[in-house]
Design a protein around this motif. Structure first.
Motif, PDB file in Angstrom:
ATOM      1  N   ILE A 255       3.486   0.338   2.914  1.00 35.89           N
ATOM      2  CA  ILE A 255       3.481  -0.827   4.108  1.00 35.89           C
ATOM      3  C   ILE A 255       3.423  -1.600   3.074  1.00 35.89           C
ATOM      4  O   ILE A 255       2.672  -2.175   2.010  1.00 35.89           O
TER       5      ILE A 255
ATOM      6  N   LEU B 107      -4.517   1.164   6.129  1.00 35.08           N
ATOM      7  CA  LEU B 107      -3.914   2.259   6.015  1.00 35.08           C
ATOM      8  C   LEU B 107      -3.789   3.416   5.386  1.00 35.08           C
ATOM      9  O   LEU B 107      -3.071   4.620   6.586  1.00 35.08           O
TER      10      LEU B 107
ATOM     11  N   GLU C 288      -1.596   6.051   7.918  1.00 32.87           N
ATOM     12  CA  GLU C 288      -0.786   7.522   6.750  1.00 32.87           C
ATOM     13  C   GLU C 288      -1.324   9.031   7.602  1.00 32.87           C
ATOM     14  O   GLU C 288      -0.388   9.249   8.019  1.00 32.87           O
TER      15      GLU C 288
ATOM     16  N   GLY D 106       0.844  -1.031  -0.253  1.00 35.09           N
ATOM     17  CA  GLY D 106       0.057   0.372   0.252  1.00 35.09           C
ATOM     18  C   GLY D 106       1.068   0.925  -0.355  1.00 35.09           C
ATOM     19  O   GLY D 106       1.424   1.037   0.743  1.00 35.09           O
TER      20      GLY D 106
END
Length: 305
Positions: free
Chosen positions: A289, A271, A275, A2
């Motif tokens: 990631i 994710l 973030e 990701g």
């Protein structure tokens, strides 16, 4: 895998930086030419040393100007980061030249201490005044951007130190005119050199850290790992790399081991949370990631090559 990022660009602001650099280049070319002629006619080493520093200013400003232009070029398949590090490289080169110029000045000043010479002080005074005014104007042009851009800071430091050198030369000119203290010319040159090293070292160190991909000093890796591990269902964070690409971008990549075999849609949601967390709390705006579940690799190594 990701990947998400926060970023922004201000092209009009960047164009303004380029214009201010160009004005400073033109001013410093004129100052350098005048001081070289004046230094030769008057016999002043301090004035010639100021001219040499001004010449290094011209080179550093040209490098900064080109780097500013290059940094706006788009990425390509052969240059996936584009020229985003051009300004950091310019800051490194400028800081290094600042120190080299300082060493040359100090060597020449030491020689002049042994053999002081009579100086034409009137010319020294007038040309140093020109240097103070022109460099002072350039310093004001670049001051705002110097606080937020390493490349602009390197150009600003060159101009600031040269303005201060011109002030020192001006004071020395008066001392030579009224008291015939000609050794002050060498003393001022020596002090200018010491100051240049003092100013250049910190910038050289900071730009080197960025070029070497060191973790920014404001970031603690273990603290980030611990905070990400509080997000469910994250089990472990390992193989972490954090580096600064340029003034605006801090990147992080890491492997994350999950407690359960989650869906891809669930990973996307996690994710996004990661973030937002690292961006708002640590200023990291590019997150990459690698998700893992029950993978056979070491989970205890937080940082490794």
């Amino acid at each position: 895998m990701g990947h998400n990022h926060h970023h922004g660009h201000n092209h009009s602001h960047s164009d303004l930086k380029g214009r201010n650099l160009l004005i400073s280049i033109v001013l410093n070319v004129g100052i350098t030419a005048a001081q070289v002629v004046g230094g030769i006619l008057s016999g002043s080493l301090a004035l010639l040393s100021d001219a040499l520093h001004n010449f290094s200013d011209v080179l550093s400003l040209i490098i900064s100007f080109l780097a500013n232009k290059l940094s706006k070029k788009r990425a390509s398949s052969k240059k996936t980061f584009g020229y985003k590090r051009a300004e950091i490289l310019a800051a490194f080169i400028n800081a290094a030249t600042l120190i080299v110029v300082a060493v040359v000045l100090m060597i020449e000043a030491t020689k002049r201490f042994v053999d002081p010479q009579e100086i034409g002080s009137d010319l020294v005074i007038w040309l140093s005044l020109v240097g103070i005014v022109a460099n002072g104007f350039s310093v004001l042009l670049l001051k705002k951007d110097a606080s937020e851009n390493m490349n602009m800071k390197s150009a600003y430091l060159h101009l600031l130190t040269d303005m201060m050198a011109s002030v020192a030369v001006f004071i020395g000119g008066w001392l030579m005119k009224w008291y015939q203290i000609y050794w002050v010319d060498a003393l001022l040159t020596l002090l200018i050199g010491i100051y240049l090293i003092y100013m250049g070292y910190d910038l050289l160190k900071e730009s080197t850290k960025v070029l070497m991909l060191f973790t920014p000093k404001s970031i603690t890796v273990n603290e980030i790992v611990e905070s990400i591990c509080t997000i469910e269902p994250v089990k472990n964070v390992h193989h972490v790399h954090i580096w600064q690409l340029n003034e605006d971008e801090i990147h992080m990549e890491a492997h994350i081991d999950f407690k359960e075999d989650i869906k891809l849609s669930e990973f996307d949601e996690i994710l996004n949370r990661i973030e937002e967390h690292v961006y708002h709390k640590h200023g990291i705006n590019h997150v990459n990631i690698q998700p893992e579940y029950d993978k056979c690799d070491s989970k205890t190594i937080i940082v490794q090559d």
